[in-house]
Design a protein around this motif. Structure first.
Motif, PDB file in Angstrom:
ATOM      1  N   ASP A  60       0.826  -1.202   0.000  1.00 42.00           N
ATOM      2  CA  ASP A  60       0.000   0.000   0.000  1.00 42.00           C
ATOM      3  C   ASP A  60       0.861   1.253   0.000  1.00 42.00           C
ATOM      4  O   ASP A  60       1.693   1.456   0.889  1.00 42.00           O
ATOM      5  N   LEU A  61       0.633   2.122  -1.009  1.00 42.92           N
ATOM      6  CA  LEU A  61       1.389   3.362  -1.147  1.00 42.92           C
ATOM      7  C   LEU A  61       0.447   4.540  -1.325  1.00 42.92           C
ATOM      8  O   LEU A  61      -0.772   4.380  -1.353  1.00 42.92           O
ATOM      9  N   ALA A  62       1.036   5.734  -1.464  1.00 42.59           N
ATOM     10  CA  ALA A  62       0.310   6.948  -1.836  1.00 42.59           C
ATOM     11  C   ALA A  62       1.290   7.870  -2.513  1.00 42.59           C
ATOM     12  O   ALA A  62       2.514   7.748  -2.347  1.00 42.59           O
ATOM     13  N   ASN A  64       2.068  10.846  -1.843  1.00 42.01           N
ATOM     14  CA  ASN A  64       2.825  11.720  -0.948  1.00 42.01           C
ATOM     15  C   ASN A  64       3.685  10.974   0.064  1.00 42.01           C
ATOM     16  O   ASN A  64       4.274  11.592   0.944  1.00 42.01           O
ATOM     17  N   TYR A  65       3.791   9.641  -0.048  1.00 37.29           N
ATOM     18  CA  TYR A  65       4.606   8.902   0.910  1.00 37.29           C
ATOM     19  C   TYR A  65       6.080   9.125   0.611  1.00 37.29           C
ATOM     20  O   TYR A  65       6.518   9.119  -0.530  1.00 37.29           O
ATOM     21  N   GLY A  66       6.859   9.294   1.663  1.00 40.48           N
ATOM     22  CA  GLY A  66       8.275   9.558   1.524  1.00 40.48           C
ATOM     23  C   GLY A  66       8.946   9.534   2.884  1.00 40.48           C
ATOM     24  O   GLY A  66       8.683   8.596   3.645  1.00 40.48           O
ATOM     25  N   PRO A  67       9.706  10.525   3.210  1.00 39.10           N
ATOM     26  CA  PRO A  67      10.002  11.751   2.459  1.00 39.10           C
ATOM     27  C   PRO A  67      11.074  11.524   1.388  1.00 39.10           C
ATOM     28  O   PRO A  67      11.826  10.585   1.515  1.00 39.10           O
ATOM     29  N   GLU A  68      11.121  12.365   0.406  1.00 46.02           N
ATOM     30  CA  GLU A  68      10.211  13.398  -0.038  1.00 46.02           C
ATOM     31  C   GLU A  68       8.989  12.755  -0.695  1.00 46.02           C
ATOM     32  O   GLU A  68       9.019  11.576  -1.047  1.00 46.02           O
ATOM     33  N   ALA A  69       7.937  13.555  -0.866  1.00 48.12           N
ATOM     34  CA  ALA A  69       6.723  13.039  -1.488  1.00 48.12           C
ATOM     35  C   ALA A  69       7.065  12.394  -2.832  1.00 48.12           C
ATOM     36  O   ALA A  69       7.777  12.964  -3.651  1.00 48.12           O
ATOM     37  N   GLY A  70       6.536  11.181  -3.028  1.00 46.49           N
ATOM     38  CA  GLY A  70       6.787  10.445  -4.260  1.00 46.49           C
ATOM     39  C   GLY A  70       7.920   9.448  -4.158  1.00 46.49           C
ATOM     40  O   GLY A  70       8.010   8.514  -4.970  1.00 46.49           O
ATOM     41  N   SER A  71       8.800   9.604  -3.168  1.00 47.86           N
ATOM     42  CA  SER A  71       9.985   8.752  -3.114  1.00 47.86           C
ATOM     43  C   SER A  71       9.665   7.310  -2.721  1.00 47.86           C
ATOM     44  O   SER A  71      10.373   6.391  -3.148  1.00 47.86           O
ATOM     45  N   ALA A  72       8.612   7.091  -1.929  1.00 49.00           N
ATOM     46  CA  ALA A  72       8.255   5.704  -1.602  1.00 49.00           C
ATOM     47  C   ALA A  72       7.822   4.960  -2.859  1.00 49.00           C
ATOM     48  O   ALA A  72       8.195   3.790  -3.065  1.00 49.00           O
ATOM     49  N   GLU A  73       7.046   5.623  -3.711  1.00 47.25           N
ATOM     50  CA  GLU A  73       6.658   4.995  -4.973  1.00 47.25           C
ATOM     51  C   GLU A  73       7.882   4.737  -5.846  1.00 47.25           C
ATOM     52  O   GLU A  73       7.999   3.666  -6.473  1.00 47.25           O
ATOM     53  N   THR A  74       8.784   5.692  -5.905  1.00 48.52           N
ATOM     54  CA  THR A  74       9.991   5.527  -6.724  1.00 48.52           C
ATOM     55  C   THR A  74      10.827   4.341  -6.238  1.00 48.52           C
ATOM     56  O   THR A  74      11.277   3.510  -7.041  1.00 48.52           O
ATOM     57  N   ASN A  75      11.024   4.247  -4.930  1.00 47.51           N
ATOM     58  CA  ASN A  75      11.830   3.154  -4.387  1.00 47.51           C
ATOM     59  C   ASN A  75      11.153   1.809  -4.571  1.00 47.51           C
ATOM     60  O   ASN A  75      11.803   0.819  -4.925  1.00 47.51           O
ATOM     61  N   ILE A  92      -1.032  -7.257  -5.114  1.00 45.35           N
ATOM     62  CA  ILE A  92      -1.990  -6.148  -5.131  1.00 45.35           C
ATOM     63  C   ILE A  92      -1.207  -4.897  -4.753  1.00 45.35           C
ATOM     64  O   ILE A  92      -0.665  -4.796  -3.650  1.00 45.35           O
ATOM     65  N   ILE A  93      -1.142  -3.960  -5.683  1.00 41.37           N
ATOM     66  CA  ILE A  93      -0.420  -2.714  -5.455  1.00 41.37           C
ATOM     67  C   ILE A  93      -1.418  -1.564  -5.490  1.00 41.37           C
ATOM     68  O   ILE A  93      -2.167  -1.409  -6.457  1.00 41.37           O
ATOM     69  N   SER A  94      -1.454  -0.813  -4.421  1.00 39.29           N
ATOM     70  CA  SER A  94      -2.411   0.291  -4.326  1.00 39.29           C
ATOM     71  C   SER A  94      -1.673   1.599  -4.116  1.00 39.29           C
ATOM     72  O   SER A  94      -0.592   1.649  -3.522  1.00 39.29           O
ATOM     73  N   THR A  95      -2.266   2.678  -4.632  1.00 35.90           N
ATOM     74  CA  THR A  95      -1.759   4.015  -4.346  1.00 35.90           C
ATOM     75  C   THR A  95      -2.933   4.978  -4.226  1.00 35.90           C
ATOM     76  O   THR A  95      -4.090   4.593  -4.451  1.00 35.90           O
ATOM     77  N   LYS A  96      -2.639   6.221  -3.858  1.00 36.33           N
ATOM     78  CA  LYS A  96      -3.689   7.184  -3.525  1.00 36.33           C
ATOM     79  C   LYS A  96      -3.305   8.576  -3.995  1.00 36.33           C
ATOM     80  O   LYS A  96      -2.130   8.860  -4.220  1.00 36.33           O
ATOM     81  N   PHE A 134      -6.848   2.152  -6.690  1.00 34.99           N
ATOM     82  CA  PHE A 134      -6.536   3.581  -6.624  1.00 34.99           C
ATOM     83  C   PHE A 134      -7.549   4.243  -5.711  1.00 34.99           C
ATOM     84  O   PHE A 134      -8.758   4.148  -5.927  1.00 34.99           O
ATOM     85  N   TYR A 135      -7.040   4.927  -4.680  1.00 31.07           N
ATOM     86  CA  TYR A 135      -7.887   5.577  -3.679  1.00 31.07           C
ATOM     87  C   TYR A 135      -7.937   7.091  -3.871  1.00 31.07           C
ATOM     88  O   TYR A 135      -6.921   7.712  -4.188  1.00 31.07           O
TER      89      TYR A 135
END
Length: 329
Positions: A60-62, A64-75, A92-96, A134-135
């Motif tokens: 589960d991601l979003a 704005n998850y990070g820091p910085e925003a977007g970095s959790a998705e990138t990693n 199952i991959i989710s984001t928001k 997608f949330y």
């Protein structure tokens, strides 16, 4: 190259999201903490491997998850592309989207402009053509509800998401949204809200009852109350606590003597059940009517494995439930 365990489905249990055909594991991995640019990438990989090897199929991601925003998705996108791509169809991959991401009137809340643009950015960071869920991340007081739901429906019809969910909605607004999405024939399957032994907001704002009534799933975040419901705070605030080093989420002034006293009493019940406090707290949430999955965060793989052990004892006696309620007031 990562090779998943052949026994990854031997232990975990799975439940349908409401009346949909989508099943989620009892425990899902949230990438809110420890997957940003301030984290250790190899440790991120090990946590994802440990989760998947033990049946956690939902990540589960979003935006704005990070820091910085977007970095959790990138990693996470790097982990997927380099090590776990072969298992994409088992995941199952989710984001928001819903919180601030970029300047100006189109980088926040719930307009179609924002939601579509944000998901396009998320997919690039994740190295994916689509996400499974997608949330919309929070209610928007300024955008008509129909527009936000219309945007979610369009995203599904575009092939960029398979299902949609709502996060941080109250029961009344979710019910209205569910009616719109039903009319659009959009696969709305799940709600995501905060819930723990110490935080009963979902019982008060009607969302839990509404999810049951509308036959939608419910996945909960912060089931350990940002770590309060673990053994870390039984003796007060430890010197290396995230409270002292990163006050973004759990504030030091929220850990009063009264709170610590409650944690100690809850820990005694957990010990009597043969569980850690964290395992009992997760089992309590998972056992509530209407709950599909509990989201856990982690800083190391061992924490994930320990949390999954909550499945060894998810039943509570009426006396235990009454005592827990008495303790937390």
């Amino acid at each position: 190259m990562y090779n998943a365990s052949d026994k990854r489905y031997d232990y975990m249990t799975y439940q349908n999201c409401g009346e949909s055909g989508l099943k989620l594991p009892a425990v899902s991995l949230g990438l809110w903490h420890n997957f940003g640019d301030n984290g250790n990438f190899e440790n991120m990989c090990r946590m994802c491997y440990a989760a998947f090897d033990n049946g956690i199929t939902h990540f589960d991601l979003a935006n704005n998850y990070g820091p910085e925003a977007g970095s959790a998705e990138t990693n996470f996108g790097k982990i997927l592309l380099s090590h776990m791509k072969a298992y994409r169809d088992e995941m199952i991959i989710s984001t928001k989207a819903g919180y601030y991401m970029w300047p100006g009137p189109y980088g926040d809340y719930g307009s179609k402009k924002y939601l579509v643009a944000s998901l396009d950015q998320s997919l690039k960071r994740l190295n994916l053509d689509y996400v499974d869920i997608f949330y919309h991340h929070r209610m928007d007081p300024d955008t008509p509800l129909y527009e936000t739901m219309w945007a979610l429906d369009g995203i599904v019809k575009s092939g960029k998401a398979l299902y949609v969910g709502l996060s941080n909605y109250d029961g009344e607004t979710m019910t209205k949204a569910a009616q719109i999405l039903s009319e659009l024939h959009c696969p709305f399957v799940i709600n995501q809200n905060r819930y723990s032994i110490l935080d009963r907001t979902v019982e008060k704002n009607g969302i839990l009852d509404a999810a049951i009534s509308e036959k939608k799933g419910m996945i909960v975040f912060s089931p350990l109350a940002q770590g309060l419901l673990s053994d870390r705070y039984i003796q007060g605030i430890p010197a290396d606590s995230r409270v002292k080093t990163d006050g973004r989420f759990l504030k030091e002034n929220s850990i009063s003597d009264d709170v610590v006293a409650k944690i100690r009493k809850l820990n005694q019940i957990a010990q009597n059940r043969g569980q850690t406090l964290a395992q009992m707290a997760l089992a309590w949430v998972y056992g509530r009517k209407g709950i599909t999955s509990v989201l856990v965060g982690a800083s190391k793989p061992e924490q994930i494995i320990e949390n999954i052990k909550m499945l060894e004892n998810t039943a509570f006696t009426s006396d235990e439930l009454d005592e827990i309620d008495k303790i937390v007031g």
